[in-house]
Design a protein around this motif. Structure first.
Motif, PDB file in Angstrom:
ATOM      1  N   GLY B  17       0.872  -1.299  -0.030  1.00 57.91           N
ATOM      2  CA  GLY B  17       0.090  -0.046  -0.094  1.00 57.91           C
ATOM      3  C   GLY B  17       0.814   1.202  -0.031  1.00 57.91           C
ATOM      4  N   LEU B  18       2.008   1.413   0.569  1.00 57.03           N
ATOM      5  CA  LEU B  18       2.813   2.338   0.601  1.00 57.03           C
ATOM      6  C   LEU B  18       3.376   2.534  -0.574  1.00 57.03           C
ATOM      7  N   LEU B  19       3.951   1.652  -1.129  1.00 54.55           N
ATOM      8  CA  LEU B  19       4.566   1.795  -2.578  1.00 54.55           C
ATOM      9  C   LEU B  19       3.197   2.144  -3.651  1.00 54.55           C
ATOM     10  N   TYR B  20       2.055   1.804  -3.547  1.00 52.21           N
ATOM     11  CA  TYR B  20       0.883   2.158  -4.292  1.00 52.21           C
ATOM     12  C   TYR B  20       0.602   3.721  -3.870  1.00 52.21           C
ATOM     13  N   GLY B  21       0.970   4.004  -2.640  1.00 53.05           N
ATOM     14  CA  GLY B  21       0.670   5.643  -2.415  1.00 53.05           C
ATOM     15  C   GLY B  21       2.032   6.308  -3.229  1.00 53.05           C
ATOM     16  N   LEU B  22       2.977   5.740  -3.098  1.00 51.22           N
ATOM     17  CA  LEU B  22       4.143   6.485  -3.873  1.00 51.22           C
ATOM     18  C   LEU B  22       3.880   6.763  -5.537  1.00 51.22           C
ATOM     19  N   ILE B  23       3.391   5.328  -6.075  1.00 52.99           N
ATOM     20  CA  ILE B  23       3.030   5.529  -7.280  1.00 52.99           C
ATOM     21  C   ILE B  23       2.001   6.623  -7.577  1.00 52.99           C
ATOM     22  N   ALA B  24       1.062   6.749  -6.697  1.00 49.67           N
ATOM     23  CA  ALA B  24      -0.065   7.462  -7.149  1.00 49.67           C
ATOM     24  C   ALA B  24      -0.108   9.148  -6.567  1.00 49.67           C
ATOM     25  N   VAL B  25       1.101   9.132  -5.983  1.00 53.27           N
ATOM     26  CA  VAL B  25       1.142  10.506  -5.288  1.00 53.27           C
ATOM     27  C   VAL B  25       1.803  11.475  -6.328  1.00 53.27           C
ATOM     28  N   GLY B  26       2.307  11.172  -7.467  1.00 54.63           N
ATOM     29  CA  GLY B  26       2.819  12.090  -8.356  1.00 54.63           C
ATOM     30  C   GLY B  26       1.668  12.508  -9.400  1.00 54.63           C
ATOM     31  N   LEU B  27       0.496  11.349  -9.610  1.00 54.40           N
ATOM     32  CA  LEU B  27      -0.575  11.654 -10.133  1.00 54.40           C
ATOM     33  C   LEU B  27      -1.225  12.802  -9.452  1.00 54.40           C
ATOM     34  N   ALA B  28      -1.332  12.575  -8.138  1.00 50.94           N
ATOM     35  CA  ALA B  28      -2.417  13.493  -7.366  1.00 50.94           C
ATOM     36  C   ALA B  28      -1.862  14.898  -7.633  1.00 50.94           C
ATOM     37  N   LEU B  29      -0.445  15.062  -7.397  1.00 48.37           N
ATOM     38  CA  LEU B  29       0.195  16.420  -7.460  1.00 48.37           C
ATOM     39  C   LEU B  29      -0.061  17.081  -8.827  1.00 48.37           C
ATOM     40  N   ILE B  30       0.086  16.288  -9.796  1.00 46.87           N
ATOM     41  CA  ILE B  30      -0.222  16.863 -11.391  1.00 46.87           C
ATOM     42  C   ILE B  30      -1.714  17.269 -11.296  1.00 46.87           C
ATOM     43  N   PHE B  31      -2.304  16.543 -10.924  1.00 44.02           N
ATOM     44  CA  PHE B  31      -3.961  16.835 -11.187  1.00 44.02           C
ATOM     45  C   PHE B  31      -4.395  17.999 -10.001  1.00 44.02           C
ATOM     46  N   GLY B  32      -3.601  18.031  -8.757  1.00 36.16           N
ATOM     47  CA  GLY B  32      -4.055  19.216  -7.798  1.00 36.16           C
ATOM     48  C   GLY B  32      -3.531  20.478  -8.579  1.00 36.16           C
ATOM     49  N   LEU B  33      -2.455  20.184  -9.460  1.00 40.28           N
ATOM     50  CA  LEU B  33      -1.807  21.434  -9.697  1.00 40.28           C
ATOM     51  C   LEU B  33      -2.737  21.998 -10.826  1.00 40.28           C
ATOM     52  N   MET B  34      -3.018  21.182 -12.055  1.00 41.04           N
ATOM     53  CA  MET B  34      -3.629  21.720 -13.139  1.00 41.04           C
ATOM     54  C   MET B  34      -4.590  21.101 -13.748  1.00 41.04           C
ATOM     55  N   ASP B  35      -5.471  20.191 -12.712  1.00 41.04           N
ATOM     56  CA  ASP B  35      -6.595  19.571 -13.145  1.00 41.04           C
ATOM     57  C   ASP B  35      -6.411  18.557 -14.359  1.00 41.04           C
ATOM     58  N   VAL B  36      -5.466  17.958 -14.374  1.00 43.11           N
ATOM     59  CA  VAL B  36      -4.952  16.974 -15.599  1.00 43.11           C
ATOM     60  C   VAL B  36      -4.899  15.775 -15.251  1.00 43.11           C
ATOM     61  N   VAL B  37      -5.361  14.514 -15.749  1.00 46.56           N
ATOM     62  CA  VAL B  37      -5.195  13.257 -15.298  1.00 46.56           C
ATOM     63  C   VAL B  37      -4.099  12.849 -16.298  1.00 46.56           C
ATOM     64  N   SER B 242      -5.401  15.890  -3.891  1.00 47.40           N
ATOM     65  CA  SER B 242      -4.895  15.829  -2.645  1.00 47.40           C
ATOM     66  C   SER B 242      -3.910  14.660  -2.477  1.00 47.40           C
ATOM     67  N   VAL B 243      -2.570  15.295  -2.277  1.00 43.88           N
ATOM     68  CA  VAL B 243      -1.321  14.590  -2.096  1.00 43.88           C
ATOM     69  C   VAL B 243      -1.387  13.709  -1.002  1.00 43.88           C
ATOM     70  N   PHE B 244      -1.980  14.362   0.378  1.00 48.14           N
ATOM     71  CA  PHE B 244      -2.110  13.353   1.403  1.00 48.14           C
ATOM     72  C   PHE B 244      -3.155  12.458   1.299  1.00 48.14           C
ATOM     73  N   GLY B 245      -4.323  12.623   0.487  1.00 48.11           N
ATOM     74  CA  GLY B 245      -5.222  11.718   0.198  1.00 48.11           C
ATOM     75  C   GLY B 245      -4.534  10.462  -0.742  1.00 48.11           C
ATOM     76  N   ALA B 246      -3.843  10.718  -1.716  1.00 45.88           N
ATOM     77  CA  ALA B 246      -3.145   9.628  -2.258  1.00 45.88           C
ATOM     78  C   ALA B 246      -2.364   8.793  -1.433  1.00 45.88           C
ATOM     79  N   PHE B 247      -1.697   9.525  -0.524  1.00 41.05           N
ATOM     80  CA  PHE B 247      -1.075   8.583   0.311  1.00 41.05           C
ATOM     81  C   PHE B 247      -1.687   7.786   1.384  1.00 41.05           C
ATOM     82  N   ALA B 248      -2.668   8.303   1.999  1.00 43.98           N
ATOM     83  CA  ALA B 248      -3.564   7.763   2.561  1.00 43.98           C
ATOM     84  C   ALA B 248      -4.409   6.561   1.787  1.00 43.98           C
ATOM     85  N   GLY B 249      -4.684   6.888   0.487  1.00 39.67           N
ATOM     86  CA  GLY B 249      -5.363   5.968  -0.460  1.00 39.67           C
ATOM     87  C   GLY B 249      -4.607   4.848  -0.565  1.00 39.67           C
TER      88      GLY B 249
END
Lengths: 327, 292
Positions: B17-37, B242-249
């Motif tokens: 799960g922590l690894l999934y969080g690491l994979i997802a956190v970059g995705l969340a960052l980009i989305f949070g920044l500019m609304d792009v998936v 939410s970067v924190f959300g991705a980590f918890a997710g």
């Protein structure tokens, strides 16, 4: 304005009739089975994309999970046929009905989701369907179902000697999907859908029943896609979960509309006419080596067209005629 | 099913799960920044794994050591992808969502094709890495060392990202651009530069994940696909942006996957993740920690 719109619709109908007639005559000149096969797939994807376009293009609810309905159509038809001997024609209608019911059932929770949440929910639900079918022993699990040969007849919707009956069915399906779209475009539904797509809040305040119109779009869209799935299953005479419910179908349904012009009447047809032959030709001429060249060509074109022509290829035609105005 | 088995699988689930969080956190960052998936996120992971693999094969650099190099390479790659593709996709006035989805999807297809072309569809792995195949046991619970290292890197990377966003000038510029891309131009922040750096950073994070994974996962052109879907689910579960959300997710997803594997056949282990995702977004359509 209204007069223009009516004239445009009449013109569209005439063009469609002429194209259908020309396509119906095509097999007189095209005897090559390989080319016929490409034509059948092109017509099928045009029909699928046209159906996808109803929910995702006109109503603006981008679905990347339509493979679910395609697979439901294929599986309902073949399970009824192989387990209960029900003729594929009835199976096809049953598949369409089941798919429409599932689409509406999913609509209740899904249509509350916005934007990317909706897109990902559609991917996820199709993936769940895929996993369930892969593990469902009675339905053949991951091995799938081989459709037994019962003869060469329209009654049983099986043709061994020639691909032409499949061609004509695909042509009818494609015309049907186009005609349904054409008909709905000028109906109460069509106007509601465009309003929902442009601005759901404003539409709601003007009395558009946003939720119901999304439900209607989902049902029509899923029904037609499932018919396509039933056709594909009979055409291949073999189905397994990955080959009828895989993510690639969700993409292949969306791409022609995206390339041709999303939310337009002609976009899916134009997109499929270019994309599907290109896919098949690149696959057989440069993809055979398994070295991915076809993917590179195909992917590059998707990137370039989506960046250069966000409104799709049809915008090239309408721009010349109506100064960039879109329908 | 003994308590021992349950604890064991929850522990493995947490590491994954922590690894999934690491994979997802970059995705969340980009989305949070500019609304792009980024629909090529899985392919970013795949490329990172190959870079790590080749650094090992040609230069004998262990994946553990090459992780910063891979992250740096992916940083450049992410920024280039923004400048060459995403920048233009964001200019689209009509069908903006579609253009973003399909331009990044197209990129994913190209990347997969290129990987097949240059690296062949063969499965590869990094043999005899420092941590590969080793496990440690804590109170009778066996933990594979590569996954343990992955979890550690994930926690450090998340802490680093948190510090970066909240304590540095660039982080503040990132935050400001996120809140009002128009206004930041007035104070001399170049929006394009911030976005490019955001893409670089997001790609670097998935690069770290890829480098770590190279020591315990097979590497092949399609490897990204399944992880990408899990990453989208993780991000959506936590709440897009939410970067924190991705980590918890990520942690939730790892635990749910492990629990599902206890009760359902292994081939259905992802069904649990998808079901929890659907349940969460139906109750909270913005995800657990999503605002908006």
């Amino acid at each position: 304005m209204d007069k223009d719109f009516a004239a445009r619709r009449r013109r569209d109908l005439i063009i469609a009739a002429v194209l259908t007639a020309l396509a119906a005559l095509a097999p007189l000149f095209i005897k090559d089975v390989y080319v016929q096969n490409i034509l059948i797939l092109t017509l099928m994807y045009a029909a699928l994309s046209q159906s996808w376009n109803i929910l995702s293009g006109y109503c603006g609810q981008i679905s990347l999970g339509h493979a679910l309905y395609f697979g439901i159509g294929a599986y309902t038809t073949e399970l009824l046929f192989t387990k209960f001997g029900v003729l594929p024609w009835f199976g096809m209608l049953a598949g369409g009905t089941v798919a429409a019911a599932i689409a509406m059932g999913l609509g209740y929770p899904f249509f509350r989701l916005r934007g990317h949440y909706f897109v990902i929910a559609t991917i996820v639900i199709a993936e769940i369907g895929l996993l369930l079918f892969q593990n469902w022993e009675w339905a053949g699990a991951a091995m799938g179902i081989t459709i037994p040969v019962r003869g060469d007849s329209w009654l049983k919707f099986q043709f061994m000697r020639s691909k032409l009956p499949y061609f004509y069915f695909a042509l009818v399906l494609c015309s049907l999907a186009w005609f349904v779209t054409w008909w709905l475009e000028d109906s109460k539904w069509g106007f509601w859908w465009r309003a929902v797509k442009d601005n759901p809040e404003a539409a709601e305040s003007l009395g558009v029943v946003v939720f119901n119109s999304k439900m209607g779009a989902a049902a029509v869209s899923a029904f037609l896609v499932a018919i396509g799935g039933a056709f594909y299953a009979q055409f291949l005479a073999y189905i397994d979960p990955e080959s009828v419910m895989g993510f690639q179908f969700s993409l292949l349904m969306a791409l022609p509309a995206v390339l041709g012009g999303i939310g337009t009447l002609w976009g899916p047809v134009l997109g499929a006419a270019i994309l599907i032959p290109m896919t098949e030709l690149t696959r057989s001429y440069i993809g055979g080596s398994g070295r991915g060249v076809d993917l590179i060509v195909y992917g590059t074109l998707i990137v370039l067209i989506s960046l250069a022509l966000p409104q799709g290829l049809v915008s090239l035609f309408s721009r010349a005629k109506r100064k960039g105005a879109t329908r | 099913m003994t308590a021992q088995t349950i604890i064991q699988s929850l522990a493995s689930g947490l590491l994954m799960g922590l690894l999934y969080g690491l994979i997802a956190v970059g995705l969340a960052l980009i989305f949070g920044l500019m609304d792009v998936v980024n629909f090529a996120h899985g392919e970013f992971l795949m490329i990172a794994m190959y870079v790590s693999f080749f650094l090992f094969t040609f230069f004998a650099i262990d994946p553990l050591l090459s992780a910063p190099l891979v992250a740096a390479a992916l940083f450049v790659f992410g920024a280039v992808v923004y400048l060459l593709i995403v920048r233009f996709a964001m200019r689209a006035k009509a069908n903006a969502g579609m253009v973003q989805i399909f331009s990044t999807f197209g990129l994913a297809i190209v990347m997969r094709g290129l990987a097949q072309f240059f690296f062949t569809p063969d499965y590869r792995s990094v043999p005899h890495s420092w941590l590969g195949g080793k496990t440690i046991s804590i109170a009778g619970v066996f933990l594979p060392e590569p996954q343990l290292m992955g979890a550690l890197v994930s926690i450090l990377a998340f802490a680093g990202l948190y510090f970066f966003i909240h304590r540095t000038d660039f982080g503040r510029a990132l935050e400001a651009t996120r809140e009002d891309p128009g206004a930041v131009a007035l104070v001399g922040i170049d929006k394009n530069r911030v976005f490019a750096l955001g893409w670089g950073l997001g790609a670097a994070l998935v690069g770290l994940a890829g480098a770590i994974m190279a020591s315990f996962f097979y590497i092949y052109p399609d490897v990204g696909a399944s992880f990408a879907l899990i990453a989208y689910v993780t991000v959506a579960l936590g709440g897009f942006g939410s970067v924190f959300g991705a980590f918890a997710g990520g942690i939730i997803v790892g635990l749910v996957e492990a629990t599902t594997a206890l009760v359902l056949p292994p081939s259905l282990k992802s069904v649990g993740i998808y079901a929890v995702y659907l349940l969460v977004v139906f109750i909270r359509p913005r995800g657990l920690f999503g605002s908006m």
